[in-house]
Design an enzyme around this catalytic site. Structure first.
Site, PDB file in Angstrom:
ATOM      1  N   HIS A 279       0.872  -1.201   0.010  1.00 52.29           N
ATOM      2  CA  HIS A 279      -0.038   0.131  -0.113  1.00 52.29           C
ATOM      3  C   HIS A 279       0.851   1.318   0.105  1.00 52.29           C
ATOM      4  CE1 HIS A 279      -3.015   3.015   1.061  1.00 52.29           C
ATOM      5  NE2 HIS A 279      -4.007   1.987   0.643  1.00 52.29           N
ATOM      6  N   ASP A 336      -8.054  -5.175   0.151  1.00 52.37           N
ATOM      7  CA  ASP A 336      -8.334  -6.003  -0.943  1.00 52.37           C
ATOM      8  C   ASP A 336      -8.098  -7.590  -0.731  1.00 52.37           C
ATOM      9  OD1 ASP A 336      -9.642  -4.319  -2.290  1.00 52.37           O
ATOM     10  OD2 ASP A 336      -8.109  -3.521  -3.428  1.00 52.37           O
TER      11      ASP A 336
END
Ligand code: ACO
Length: 401
Positions: A279, A336
């Site tokens: 991320h 996700d």
């Protein structure tokens, strides 16, 4: 010839920051992230507490209106959203122009952008009332449009919203119900999906939210701006990662094959990446992934289902988190990584995953858009560039080239 680099140096006001890794584009009071500590707060409230104790409608109210609602305020908000769930009948005709195998996100980009042509009475962005009506319409109609995209892809008739159901229950019924039969909303599934929506509601200035703000900064109408956000979210480096992550886990198939995929992700000659990992902001465990993993366990237990893909995910996470490459680069599971496992257990095909993300993120998009429009410091977003092309030269007619 003006040497633009020199000009930048003289003014001292230009930064070159590809990917905006260290540039704030706005001030915002909505969402706080401490990526190093793995903290995510909405208007000050920790995401874990909201996911555990709140509801998606309450979080939507919080993001739009700055404070948690009283009971009366929440009831009124839910009533307002509920009365906007229906879409214009002609939008159904619009759907029929798509190929049957169209990706739901392709349909969502088109259908949401087309809302500008149906709801003219909420496109005047200078009127705060119209802005709020447009926001309510977008939040209310996204589940209807997403369910219609699904129904269209499988050749079943669209279902009208049932306004006696909750926001999430209504979406489940429009997606999985059939006209001739009564659809019973499973409370476990309803709660799990509502929680997934909360986890996706907002995430400060990510790519799609920045796209919505940039589109909105030109004065474009809210439906066009949200359609721009949907298009950006679709990419596999952003919201499209939930679909890609589950596809990857299914492709891995068994724990024995995990090392092969970890090796591929580390190999710089191979473009492959572990989807659902890493991320831009989190250099620690994504707090949304923690809740998501816990929700998988709860859903599997309550529904009495097993999916070997969850074991693959857990073991992949464990191996990656003990691997020097992932440790050094601070790559952890993101939101996700586990969401697809739950969505699949509920019965959604992978092609719907990003559409569900868009549905939930609409709340953040409209809240951010409203915040931007009401900010007196708001200006059109207009980044500059470092020009790398030729210096000035004279045009040469084609027969002399
Ligand atoms: N697998 C393997 N290596 C990775 C991964 C991964 N998933 N993610 C990053 N890396 C490596 C990169 O190769 C790079 O290595 P290098 O320094 O040797 O060149 C380093 O980690 C930094 O990666 P960047 O791409 O520079 O980091 P950035 O912040 O630009 O990208 C992103 C973040 C896009 C999320 C990236 O981690 C990624 O592609 N992840 C997979 C896709 C994904 O899960 N996206 C969802 C993000 S969450 C969301 O949008 C809801």
């Amino acid at each position: 010839v003006v040497d633009i680099r020199k000009l930048y140096a003289q003014t001292g006001r230009f930064t070159y920051d590809p990917g905006f890794t260290s540039t704030a584009s706005c001030e915002s009071g909505l969402t706080y992230i401490d990526g190093g500590e793995g903290v995510l707060l909405h208007r000050g409230y920790p995401i874990g507490q909201l996911a555990e104790q709140s509801s998606f409608m309450e979080v939507a109210y919080l993001l739009l209106n700055k404070e948690l609602p009283s009971k009366d305020e929440l009831d009124k908000f839910i009533w307002t959203i509920t009365r906007h769930t229906m879409v214009h009948e002609q939008l159904a005709t619009f759907f029929r122009g798509f190929r049957r195998d169209a990706h739901p996100m392709a349909i969502m980009c088109g259908a949401v952008g087309a809302m500008s042509a149906f709801y003219h009475d909420s496109t005047d962005i200078t009127d705060p009332h119209q802005r709020m009506v447009a926001s309510h319409r977008l939040i209310a109609k996204m589940p209807t449009l997403a369910a219609m995209a699904y129904k269209y892809s499988i050749g079943q008739p669209f279902l009208y919203p049932d306004n006696d159901l909750s926001y999430t229950g209504n979406f489940l019924r429009m997606t999985f119900g059939v006209p001739a039969e009564k659809y019973e909303v499973d409370p476990v599934v309803e709660k799990a999906l509502d929680r997934i929506f909360i986890l996706h509601a907002d995430h400060e200035q990510n790519a799609s939210t920045s796209t919505v703000r940039l589109a909105g900064s030109s004065g474009a109408n809210p439906f066009a701006c949200i359609a721009a956000g949907i298009a950006c979210l679709w990419g596999p480096a952003h919201g499209g990662a939930n679909e890609a992550a589950l596809n990857m886990l299914r492709e891995i198939g068994t724990p024995e094959r995990i090392p092969e995929y970890i090796a591929r992700a580390k190999n710089k000659d191979d473009p492959f990446r572990l989807m659902g990992f890493g991320h831009r902001v989190y250099k620690n465990y994504d707090p949304r992934a923690t809740v998501m993993q816990q929700t998988v366990r709860e859903v599997f237990k309550a529904m009495n289902v097993q999916d070997p893909v969850f074991d693959v995910a857990l073991q992949l996470e464990e191996m990656a988190l003990n691997d020097d490459y992932f440790v050094e680069k601070k790559l952890f599971p993101n939101v996700d990584f586990y969401s697809g496992v739950i969505l699949s257990a509920i019965g959604f095909p992978t092609s719907m995953f990003t559409a569900l993300f868009a549905l939930a993120r609409t709340v953040g998009w409209v809240a951010q858009w409203n915040e931007m429009i009401s900010d007196p410091a708001q200006k059109i977003g207009r980044p500059r560039q470092l020009y790398t092309g030729p210096t000035q030269r004279d045009y040469v007619p084609v027969d002399k080239r």
